[in-house]
Design a protein around this motif. Sequence first.
Motif, PDB file in Angstrom:
ATOM      1  N   THR A  18       4.825  -1.008   8.793  1.00 19.61           N
ATOM      2  CA  THR A  18       4.948  -0.123   9.855  1.00 19.61           C
ATOM      3  C   THR A  18       6.173  -0.473  11.061  1.00 19.61           C
ATOM      4  O   THR A  18       6.415  -1.681  10.915  1.00 19.61           O
ATOM      5  CB  THR A  18       3.795  -0.202  10.935  1.00 19.61           C
ATOM      6  OG1 THR A  18       2.583   0.219  10.106  1.00 19.61           O
ATOM      7  CG2 THR A  18       3.811   0.720  12.029  1.00 19.61           C
ATOM      8  N   LYS A  43       5.217   5.036  15.985  1.00 15.19           N
ATOM      9  CA  LYS A  43       5.034   4.114  14.915  1.00 15.19           C
ATOM     10  C   LYS A  43       5.187   4.870  13.850  1.00 15.19           C
ATOM     11  O   LYS A  43       4.703   6.236  13.630  1.00 15.19           O
ATOM     12  CB  LYS A  43       3.588   3.737  15.155  1.00 15.19           C
ATOM     13  CG  LYS A  43       3.245   2.647  16.194  1.00 15.19           C
ATOM     14  CD  LYS A  43       1.902   1.963  16.147  1.00 15.19           C
ATOM     15  CE  LYS A  43       1.939   0.819  17.193  1.00 15.19           C
ATOM     16  NZ  LYS A  43       1.383   1.229  18.344  1.00 15.19           N
ATOM     17  N   ALA A  44       5.968   4.279  12.911  1.00 17.22           N
ATOM     18  CA  ALA A  44       6.126   4.974  11.769  1.00 17.22           C
ATOM     19  C   ALA A  44       5.993   4.166  10.609  1.00 17.22           C
ATOM     20  O   ALA A  44       6.258   2.992  10.441  1.00 17.22           O
ATOM     21  CB  ALA A  44       7.909   5.599  11.710  1.00 17.22           C
ATOM     22  N   HIS A  45       5.595   5.025   9.413  1.00 15.23           N
ATOM     23  CA  HIS A  45       5.312   4.272   8.041  1.00 15.23           C
ATOM     24  C   HIS A  45       6.472   3.886   7.245  1.00 15.23           C
ATOM     25  O   HIS A  45       7.493   4.820   7.228  1.00 15.23           O
ATOM     26  CB  HIS A  45       4.331   5.136   7.355  1.00 15.23           C
ATOM     27  CG  HIS A  45       3.979   4.621   6.063  1.00 15.23           C
ATOM     28  ND1 HIS A  45       3.014   3.452   6.069  1.00 15.23           N
ATOM     29  CD2 HIS A  45       4.119   4.912   4.754  1.00 15.23           C
ATOM     30  CE1 HIS A  45       2.662   3.162   4.718  1.00 15.23           C
ATOM     31  NE2 HIS A  45       3.311   3.896   3.920  1.00 15.23           N
ATOM     32  N   THR A  68      -2.790   5.406  15.343  1.00 21.22           N
ATOM     33  CA  THR A  68      -1.261   5.775  16.108  1.00 21.22           C
ATOM     34  C   THR A  68      -0.357   6.294  15.335  1.00 21.22           C
ATOM     35  O   THR A  68       0.601   6.435  16.115  1.00 21.22           O
ATOM     36  CB  THR A  68      -1.105   4.527  16.945  1.00 21.22           C
ATOM     37  OG1 THR A  68      -1.047   3.357  16.096  1.00 21.22           O
ATOM     38  CG2 THR A  68      -2.158   3.973  18.020  1.00 21.22           C
ATOM     39  N   LYS A  69      -0.375   6.152  14.164  1.00 23.89           N
ATOM     40  CA  LYS A  69       0.754   6.289  13.024  1.00 23.89           C
ATOM     41  C   LYS A  69       0.542   7.710  12.573  1.00 23.89           C
ATOM     42  O   LYS A  69      -0.218   8.133  11.712  1.00 23.89           O
ATOM     43  CB  LYS A  69       0.600   5.306  12.136  1.00 23.89           C
ATOM     44  CG  LYS A  69       1.985   5.200  11.240  1.00 23.89           C
ATOM     45  CD  LYS A  69       2.157   4.051  10.472  1.00 23.89           C
ATOM     46  CE  LYS A  69       1.143   3.751   9.632  1.00 23.89           C
ATOM     47  NZ  LYS A  69       1.510   2.685   8.705  1.00 23.89           N
ATOM     48  N   GLN A  72       6.722   9.022   9.522  1.00 28.68           N
ATOM     49  CA  GLN A  72       7.270   8.099   8.335  1.00 28.68           C
ATOM     50  C   GLN A  72       8.756   7.973   8.305  1.00 28.68           C
ATOM     51  O   GLN A  72       9.523   9.132   8.657  1.00 28.68           O
ATOM     52  CB  GLN A  72       6.606   8.464   6.985  1.00 28.68           C
ATOM     53  CG  GLN A  72       7.432  10.123   6.597  1.00 28.68           C
ATOM     54  CD  GLN A  72       6.554  10.349   5.130  1.00 28.68           C
ATOM     55  OE1 GLN A  72       5.905   9.501   4.766  1.00 28.68           O
ATOM     56  NE2 GLN A  72       6.971  11.567   4.716  1.00 28.68           N
TER      57      GLN A  72
END
Length: 83
Positions: A18, A43-45, A68-69, A72
């Motif tokens: 993350t 928040k990005a994967h 919260t994600k 991506q």
Amino acid sequence: MAVREKVGVVVSNKMQKTVVVAVEDRVAHSKYGKIVVKTKRFKAHDEEGRCQEGDLVRITETRPLSRTKRWQVAEVLREVKKL
């Protein structure tokens, strides 16, 4: 439905898979017309864990991956060189 994309700077990569991406948006003030910079953090994967702090990345919206994600990392546009 179109896929939403945003471009921002990685401000944290301390979590596993993350990253936190800060996206700046320049908008005119509703009353005074002055350009104001608004920053939102997403928040990005990051599956491979290749993003470092300071990298410029493009993120795309996806299904909820956690509480919260919802984004991506699609690609790294510019990498910061570490000394």
